[in-house]
Design a protein around this motif. Structure first.
Motif, mmCIF file in Angstrom:
data_model
loop_
_atom_site.group_PDB
_atom_site.id
_atom_site.type_symbol
_atom_site.label_atom_id
_atom_site.label_comp_id
_atom_site.label_asym_id
_atom_site.label_seq_id
_atom_site.Cartn_x
_atom_site.Cartn_y
_atom_site.Cartn_z
ATOM 1 N N LEU A 172 0.827 -1.198 0.000
ATOM 2 C CA LEU A 172 0.000 0.000 0.000
ATOM 3 C C LEU A 172 0.865 1.253 0.000
ATOM 4 C CD1 LEU A 172 -2.727 1.427 0.150
ATOM 5 C CD2 LEU A 172 -2.643 1.161 2.654
ATOM 6 N N ALA A 173 1.915 1.255 0.816
ATOM 7 C CA ALA A 173 2.806 2.419 0.898
ATOM 8 C C ALA A 173 3.476 2.685 -0.449
ATOM 9 C CB ALA A 173 3.851 2.200 1.989
ATOM 10 N N ASP A 174 3.909 1.618 -1.132
ATOM 11 C CA ASP A 174 4.545 1.781 -2.450
ATOM 12 C C ASP A 174 3.550 2.336 -3.475
ATOM 13 O OD1 ASP A 174 6.903 0.812 -1.421
ATOM 14 O OD2 ASP A 174 6.586 -1.240 -2.146
ATOM 15 N N THR A 175 2.332 1.827 -3.396
ATOM 16 C CA THR A 175 1.301 2.277 -4.339
ATOM 17 C C THR A 175 0.941 3.734 -4.100
ATOM 18 O OG1 THR A 175 0.399 0.034 -4.425
ATOM 19 C CG2 THR A 175 -1.011 1.813 -5.209
ATOM 20 N N ILE A 176 0.814 4.125 -2.841
ATOM 21 C CA ILE A 176 0.505 5.519 -2.499
ATOM 22 C C ILE A 176 1.592 6.443 -3.025
ATOM 23 C CG2 ILE A 176 0.368 7.139 -0.572
ATOM 24 C CD1 ILE A 176 -1.172 4.969 0.971
ATOM 25 N N LEU A 177 2.845 6.039 -2.893
ATOM 26 C CA LEU A 177 3.957 6.847 -3.385
ATOM 27 C C LEU A 177 3.857 7.052 -4.895
ATOM 28 C CD1 LEU A 177 6.614 8.326 -2.908
ATOM 29 C CD2 LEU A 177 7.803 6.131 -3.110
ATOM 30 N N ASN A 178 3.522 5.988 -5.619
ATOM 31 C CA ASN A 178 3.373 6.104 -7.077
ATOM 32 C C ASN A 178 2.283 7.112 -7.442
ATOM 33 O OD1 ASN A 178 5.332 4.163 -7.508
ATOM 34 N ND2 ASN A 178 3.863 2.476 -7.715
ATOM 35 N N LEU A 179 1.173 7.060 -6.713
ATOM 36 C CA LEU A 179 0.063 7.961 -7.012
ATOM 37 C C LEU A 179 0.397 9.408 -6.658
ATOM 38 C CD1 LEU A 179 -2.998 5.794 -5.871
ATOM 39 C CD2 LEU A 179 -2.121 6.168 -8.182
ATOM 40 N N ILE A 180 1.165 9.611 -5.589
ATOM 41 C CA ILE A 180 1.604 10.972 -5.249
ATOM 42 C C ILE A 180 2.457 11.543 -6.384
ATOM 43 C CG2 ILE A 180 3.099 12.320 -3.732
ATOM 44 C CD1 ILE A 180 2.182 10.559 -1.417
ATOM 45 N N LEU A 181 3.375 10.720 -6.904
ATOM 46 C CA LEU A 181 4.249 11.184 -7.987
ATOM 47 C C LEU A 181 3.451 11.547 -9.238
ATOM 48 C CD1 LEU A 181 7.179 8.602 -7.609
ATOM 49 C CD2 LEU A 181 7.186 11.025 -6.966
ATOM 50 N N ILE A 182 2.358 10.846 -9.458
ATOM 51 C CA ILE A 182 1.523 11.139 -10.628
ATOM 52 C C ILE A 182 0.729 12.426 -10.421
ATOM 53 C CG2 ILE A 182 -0.474 10.365 -11.972
ATOM 54 C CD1 ILE A 182 0.475 7.480 -11.491
ATOM 55 N N PHE A 183 -0.093 12.478 -9.374
ATOM 56 C CA PHE A 183 -1.028 13.587 -9.217
ATOM 57 C C PHE A 183 -0.381 14.871 -8.723
ATOM 58 C CE2 PHE A 183 -3.985 9.884 -8.762
ATOM 59 C CZ PHE A 183 -4.722 10.133 -9.919
ATOM 60 N N ASN A 184 0.778 14.779 -8.082
ATOM 61 C CA ASN A 184 1.420 16.001 -7.598
ATOM 62 C C ASN A 184 1.943 16.861 -8.747
ATOM 63 O OD1 ASN A 184 2.218 17.595 -5.236
ATOM 64 N ND2 ASN A 184 4.321 17.167 -5.900
ATOM 65 N N ARG A 185 2.092 16.273 -9.935
ATOM 66 C CA ARG A 185 2.507 17.071 -11.091
ATOM 67 C C ARG A 185 1.433 18.111 -11.438
ATOM 68 N NH1 ARG A 185 4.578 14.053 -16.203
ATOM 69 N NH2 ARG A 185 5.285 16.197 -16.567
ATOM 70 N N MET A 186 0.186 17.833 -11.061
ATOM 71 C CA MET A 186 -0.903 18.770 -11.305
ATOM 72 C C MET A 186 -1.001 19.831 -10.214
ATOM 73 S SD MET A 186 -3.918 16.121 -12.527
ATOM 74 C CE MET A 186 -5.076 17.444 -12.860
ATOM 75 N N VAL A 187 -0.321 19.602 -9.079
ATOM 76 C CA VAL A 187 -0.405 20.516 -7.934
ATOM 77 C C VAL A 187 0.840 21.370 -7.810
ATOM 78 C CG1 VAL A 187 -0.679 20.668 -5.425
ATOM 79 C CG2 VAL A 187 -1.946 18.931 -6.725
ATOM 80 N N ASP A 188 1.989 20.729 -7.873
ATOM 81 C CA ASP A 188 3.250 21.465 -7.697
ATOM 82 C C ASP A 188 4.180 21.356 -8.895
ATOM 83 O OD1 ASP A 188 2.711 22.329 -5.043
ATOM 84 O OD2 ASP A 188 3.180 20.306 -4.312
ATOM 85 N N GLY A 189 3.786 20.639 -9.918
ATOM 86 C CA GLY A 189 4.652 20.409 -11.068
ATOM 87 C C GLY A 189 4.290 21.232 -12.288
ATOM 88 N N ALA A 190 4.766 20.763 -13.436
ATOM 89 C CA ALA A 190 4.597 21.511 -14.684
ATOM 90 C C ALA A 190 3.159 21.517 -15.188
ATOM 91 C CB ALA A 190 5.509 20.910 -15.755
ATOM 92 N N LEU A 191 2.302 20.658 -14.643
ATOM 93 C CA LEU A 191 0.931 20.560 -15.119
ATOM 94 C C LEU A 191 -0.059 21.346 -14.264
ATOM 95 C CD1 LEU A 191 0.874 16.740 -15.951
ATOM 96 C CD2 LEU A 191 1.379 18.650 -17.492
ATOM 97 N N LYS A 192 0.435 22.137 -13.324
ATOM 98 C CA LYS A 192 -0.460 22.872 -12.443
ATOM 99 C C LYS A 192 -1.048 24.092 -13.160
ATOM 100 C CE LYS A 192 2.992 25.950 -10.323
ATOM 101 N NZ LYS A 192 3.604 26.383 -9.048
#
Length: 539
Positions: free
Chosen positions: A327-347
């Motif tokens: 679960l922890a590994d999966t959560i990390l993967n999802l953070i890396l994906i969706f955080n691009r829309m919050v703090d990354g180039a896709l925001k």
């Protein structure tokens, strides 16, 4: 239109010696008739009714034309037999063709507004093996479908009416979904824009799923529609499901909300990380976190999703099949994906509460994607996924409005496996939602660039195309013949022969298994100026 066609063989000969090879000449025997007379003949149920209902003058003209044609056919037959006996090649009379031309000229073909509709499609000539359809491009004395006027038959100039729901009412199809394909500059966009505006005049509403060239935006402004843009300070929350529609109970809407948000998150994740499909663990975790976050916020945002995933609460989620480490590994993967829309180039467009309000009562709603850099494929895919989520929410309202949803960039939508699943579902529920879904694509050979043959995604994409029971085929390159034969099993050799010869503006309409018609849309000069995007191509 039914035409009386004489046979040169007697009925006894037909029974004794079935024709299995060779060619048959089947000329039209009708004289030059007015559009009103053609319409009258077209609605008569039997030839006997012609005698009872048709004016006597018209009946006499038909009989005279029949005798004249039979006499000419006998003469041609004698000449041909003599030539065969002498082993010489003789070209038969073109009298039938001239009569056909006279009829077409009286209906306006070849002059005036039909000048650009001249067709390169061969006239009635076919082999016995394929004569179950005399000519794949059929003509009629009157439109077979109800709906607003869309254009004219490109062969005989008869008006062509169409409404996306008319073929279903007529019993021709079981699906109200459509597809239009054609090379750049062939006329498919002009056709779709004409259809959209005529449908609006007929009381339908239209949604444009993606407008990369902003060509639909100016149409929306003209008809009192709405253009939805995100970015540059404007936000559209893809998880915002709005207020509960009256058609749902509280429990039903609660479940639909979860479904809509799960689909949106999966589509966004697939767009942001296109090279790696979502794993079963990631899909299950998205399902669980959506349920949890939906209880915490009335309208959660992507920022809320990332904040939750980055908290201790997320680690306490129960996802069946996953232990704490997985679960922890999966959560990390999802953070890396969706955080691009919050703090990354896709925001900057979809991570916050909506500041853009969609008015479902507008006749034309255009989702603008013209501000995106054409070279940023990930950002384009993210915009498509986010706006598709907003369109799903509109379709799920079941508000009694009949809508056409047009994917202007069909291949972009079909490149996202999650959007393919969503589009397939929307097609299957089109009757329940009151939605007619339309894909605009270029060459059918482009399919190979989006999905490999034999894969599950390829099969689903092909299923979407074949479920589109109204197909409008504009000019395709000769390289597309194999793809056409595969996707359209009942396409004839004659259709394949003409598909790369269709003139600009003429599309081959295939509605169900019975209607095949070459149609040229009609637009006013002001409409043409509004629709035209090819002015700069001529130099």
């Amino acid at each position: 239109m039914r035409t009386l066609t004489p046979l040169t063989l007697s009925e006894q000969e037909l029974h004794d010696k079935p024709v299995s090879e060779g060619t048959v000449s089947m000329p039209t025997i009708l004289p030059a008739l007015s559009a009103r007379q053609l319409a009258l003949l077209d609605v008569l149920e039997t030839t006997d009714a012609t005698v009872d209902i048709a004016p006597k003058g018209l009946t006499r003209r038909l009989k005279k034309a029949r005798k004249t044609t039979l006499k000419q056919m006998e003469t041609d037959h004698k000449i041909l037999m003599k030539a065969l006996h002498e082993k010489k090649h003789v070209t038969t009379s073109n009298a039938e063709l001239e009569r056909d031309k006279n009829i077409l000229h009286s209906l306006g073909v070849g002059s005036g507004f039909m000048t650009r509709a001249k067709s390169t499609i061969p006239w009635h000539s076919t082999s016995i093996s394929s004569s179950s359809v005399l000519n794949p491009i059929l003509t009629h004395g009157s439109s077979r479908l109800s709906g607003p006027l869309l254009g004219v038959d490109a062969i005989n100039g008869v008006p062509f009416h169409y409404d996306a729901w008319a073929p279903y009412k007529a019993g021709m199809v079981t699906s109200v979904n459509g597809m239009i394909a054609g090379m750049m500059g062939s006329g498919k966009s002009m056709c779709m824009k004409t259809l959209a505006l005529r449908e609006i005049s007929y009381g339908r509403h239209v949604i444009i799923e993606g407008d990369p060239k902003t060509e639909w935006a100016r149409i929306a402004h003209t008809v009192g529609g709405q253009v939805i843009s995100a970015g540059n300070g404007a936000y559209l929350n893809p998880l915002d499901t709005g207020v509960k529609p009256d058609a749902y109970t509280d429990d039903e809407w609660k479940q639909e909300v979860i479904t809509l948000r799960v689909n949106a998150l999966r589509s966004l994740a697939s767009a942001i990380r296109p090279d790696t499909p979502l794993s079963m663990a990631e899909q299950a975790t998205i399902d669980s976190l959506t349920r949890v976050v939906s209880t915490m916020y009335e309208q959660p945002t992507i920022t809320h999703i990332v904040s939750f995933l980055d908290s201790d609460q997320a680690q306490d989620m129960i996802v069946k099949g996953l232990n704490k480490t997985a679960l922890a590994d999966t959560i990390l993967n999802l953070i890396l994906i969706f955080n691009r829309m919050v703090d990354g180039a896709l925001k900057g467009a979809f991570e916050k509460t909506s500041t853009v309000s969609i008015d479902p009562s507008k006749p034309l709603i255009v989702f603008d994607t013209g501000s995106i850099d054409d070279t940023d494929e990930v950002k384009k895919a993210m915009y498509t996924a986010a706006m598709s989520a907003a369109i799903d929410r509109l379709c799920y309202t079941r508000d009694g409005i009949f809508r056409l949803v047009i994917a202007e960039e069909g291949w972009s939508l079909l490149s996202n496996p999650e959007l393919v699943v969503g589009w397939d579902k929307r097609m299957r529920l089109s009757g329940e939602f009151g939605v007619s879904n339309w894909l605009l694509i270029h060459e059918l050979t482009d399919l190979d660039a989006f999905a490999n043959k034999g894969t599950a995604l390829r099969q689903m994409i092909e299923g979407i195309l074949t479920k589109s029971e109204t197909m409008i085929l504009y000019r395709q390159s000769s390289n597309s013949r194999e793809a056409l034969s595969h996707l359209i099993p009942d396409i004839t050799a004659e259709e394949l022969d003409v598909i790369d010869k269709l003139t600009q503006g003429v599309g081959l309409w295939r509605v169900g298994s019975t209607l095949r018609q070459a149609v040229h849309p009609i637009v006013s000069q002001s409409g043409y100026d509004l629709f035209n995007t090819s002015a700069g191509r001529a130099g």
